[in-house]
Design a protein around this motif. Structure first.
Motif: not given
Ligand SMILES: CSC[C@H]1O[C@@H](n2cnc3c(O)ncnc32)[C@H](O)[C@@H]1O
Ligand SMILES: [Zn+2]
Length: 441
Positions: A221-240
Motif C-alpha cells: 500500500e505504501t513505499a514505507q511498507e516495502i522499505a520496512d519489509s526489506l529491512q525486517q525480512h530482506g525481501q519485498r512483501p510480495l516476494q515473501r
C-alpha cells in the motif's frame, strides 16, 4: 400459454457484461432468484406472465456492482481523522478508537449504515475485512445484501480477539454458523504482511486450500511498507508471500500501489487478483497503482472503496470514474481503461476474484438476478450516445433507481423498502455522540 415467472424487467438498454454489445429495448426474466432469459422486450411480453413487471424506459440495466474491498462498519468513523498518511491515520487515530470502541453492536450498526449506502449506490455484494463478522453477517442479511466476510487476522489483541489463533478460530466458528446461507460467503483475511507472521500466513494458506476460500490481504500500500519489509525480512512483501505460497488465483491483494516489474510479473504469473482502491490511495497519499500495466499483463483487477474512514464514501460510481481517469493520466494513454472494461472490472472481474463468477457478475441466464437500474433520463445525463460510457463518465449513484439482489427488490424508486430508517438513524447518532466525546490520549 405464457410462462409464469416472478419478475420481468424491461429496460431501454442492458449491459449484460458477458458480451461487449449493449442491448436495446430488451428485458430480463427472473424466476426463483435467478435470471431465466434476456430477450427483446416484444418477445418477452409474449412469452412470460410475470407476477411483477417493471418498465424502465429511460434506464440502463447493469449487473449489481461488487465492492471488492471494504471495512463496512468503518462508516461510523467517516471523517473522524482526515488528511493523514496511512500509518499516522491507523496508529494514532483508527487503531486507538477500534481498541476502545469495538463491539458486536458497533459492527452491526456500522455495517447496517454501510449496507444502506452501498445498496442505494448499486452495490449488491461486498468483500469485507473487519471484526465480529457475525454482526456484519446479520446486518447484511437483514438488508438482503450479498457479502463475503473476512476471517480477519492480526497478531495483536483487540476487543475482538487475543492473538492470531483466536481470530482464526472465532472466524471459522462464525463461518460454520452461516454455512448454507446463499448470500453470505467467507474468505480468509490476514490484515497485511506487516501485521501477520510467517507462521500465521502458513496456517491461512492451509485453511484456504482445505476449505477453498479466497485470501483477502492489504499489500504494497505504501513505499514505507516495502522499505520496512526489506529491512525486517530482506525481501519485498510480495516476494515473501510468494515464498510462503500465498500468491495464486485465491489471493485478492488490496491496493498494490507500489509495484516494480518483478512484483507485476509475480502477480501475473500466479494469476493473483487485485482490489484497486483509487480514492483511498489518493486520500491517504499512498500513491498511484499501475492499473493499466496490470491489465496489460493480464492481472485480474476489481475495485474497492476501502472503508469510509479513508474514502469517505462507499461509492463505486466514484471509484469507476476515478480509476478510469487515473489510468489514463498515469499511463499517458487516453485509451487506457475504456468504459466497457471499467464496468466489467466492477462486476464480472470482481466476481471472478471472489470465486463467484458462476453465480454473479453478469446478466446471464442461470446466474442470480443481482441487478442495478440507472436512469439516464435526467437532463444532466443527456444526450446519450453510449450508455456504458455514461455509466463511467457521466452518471453517479444518485441516478440509481432500482436494485435487486437474487431477484429481491432492495432499492425501489431510490428508497430502501421496509427498512426501519429511524432505528438506524438513532443508532448512528448514539455512536457519533460516543465517538465525539471519547477520551483522547
Ligand atoms: C483487522 S480488521 C481490518 C483493519 O484494517 C484497518 N484498515 C482500514 N483501512 C486500511 C488500510 O487502507 N490499510 C491498512 N489497514 C486498514 C482497519 O482499521 C482495521 O483495523
Ligand atoms: Zn482496507
Amino acid at each position: 400459454m405464457p410462462e409464469a415467472i416472478d419478475l420481468l424487467i424491461e429496460a431501454r438498454w442492458i449491459a449484460t457484461v458477458d458480451s461487449d454489445t449493449t442491448l436495446n429495448n430488451h428485458a430480463v426474466a427472473v424466476h426463483n432468484e435467478r435470471i431465466v432469459a434476456v430477450l427483446p422486450t416484444r418477445e418477452a411480453r409474449a412469452r412470460f406472465a410475470p407476477a411483477r413487471h417493471v418498465k424502465l424506459p429511460g434506464h440502463i440495466l447493469i449487473p449489481g456492482l461488487i465492492n471488492l474491498h471494504t471495512h463496512a462498519a468503518m462508516t461510523l468513523m467517516r471523517g473522524i481523522a482526515d488528511d493523514l498518511p496511512l500509518m499516522d491515520w491507523l496508529q494514532k487515530h483508527i487503531w486507538p478508537i477500534e481498541g476502545t470502541h469495538m463491539s458486536p453492536q458497533f459492527v452491526y450498526d456500522g455495517t447496517r449504515l454501510a449496507c444502506a449506502e452501498m445498496l442505494k449506490g448499486g452495490i449488491t455484494c461486498f468483500n469485507d475485512m473487519y471484526f465480529y463478522p457475525d454482526a456484519a453477517a446479520s446486518a447484511a442479511s437483514e438488508f438482503g445484501m450479498r457479502a463475503t466476510l473476512g476471517i480477519t487476522t492480526l497478531e495483536f489483541p483487540t476487543p475482538y480477539a487475543s492473538d492470531a489463533a483466536d481470530y482464526i478460530s472465532k472466524g471459522l466458528a462464525v463461518r460454520q454458523d452461516w454455512l448454507g446461507n446463499p448470500l453470505i460467503e467467507f474468505c480468509l483475511a490476514p490484515h497485511a504482511p506487516y501485521t501477520v507472521s510467517d507462521a500465521t500466513f502458513e496456517r491461512i494458506l492451509t485453511l484456504s486450500e482445505q476449505l477453498n476460500l479466497p485470501i483477502h490481504c492489504h499489500i504494497h500500500e505504501t513505499a514505507q511498507e516495502i522499505a520496512d519489509s526489506l529491512q525486517q525480512h530482506g525481501q519485498r512483501p510480495l516476494q515473501r508471500l510468494r515464498k510462503l505460497g500465498l500468491l495464486g488465483p485465491n489471493l485478492i491483494g488490496v491496493h498494490a500501489v507500489h509495484l516494480n516489474d518483478d512484483d507485476l510479473e509475480l502477480l501475473a504469473t500466479t494469476s493473483s487478483n487485485i482490489a484497486h482502491c483509487p480514492t483511498s490511495n489518493l486520500k491517504l497519499a499512498s500513491g498511484f497503482a499501475p492499473v493499466a500495466k496490470m491489465r496489460q499483463m493480464g492481472i485480474n483487477v476489481g475495485f474497492g472503496t476501502d472503508g469510509a474512514a479513508s474514502n469517505n464514501r462507499l461509492d463505486m460510481f466514484a471509484e469507476m470514474r476515478l480509476a478510469a481517469l487515473l489510468a489514463k493520466g498515469v499511463s499517458g494513454n487516453a485509451q487506457a481503461l475504456p468504459a466497457g472494461e471499467v464496468l466489467r472490472m466492477a462486476t464480472l472481474d470482481a466476481a471472478r476474484a471472489l470465486g463467484l463468477a458462476d453465480k454473479i457478475g453478469s446478466i446471464t441466464p442461470g446466474k442470480y438476478a443481482d441487478l442495478c437500474a440507472v436512469s439516464l433520463s435526467p437532463l444532466e445525463t443527456r444526450p446519450c450516445f453510449d450508455p456504458v460510457s455514461h455509466i463511467v463518465n457521466v452518471a453517479g449513484r444518485e441516478h440509481i433507481t432500482h436494485v435487486w439482489v437474487a431477484g429481491k427488490c432492495c432499492v425501489d424508486n431510490k428508497t430502501l423498502p421496509n427498512h426501519p430508517q429511524n432505528d438506524l438513524e438513532s443508532a448512528v447518532a448514539l455512536w457519533q455522540n460516543s465517538l465525539e466525546f471519547r477520551q483522547q490520549p
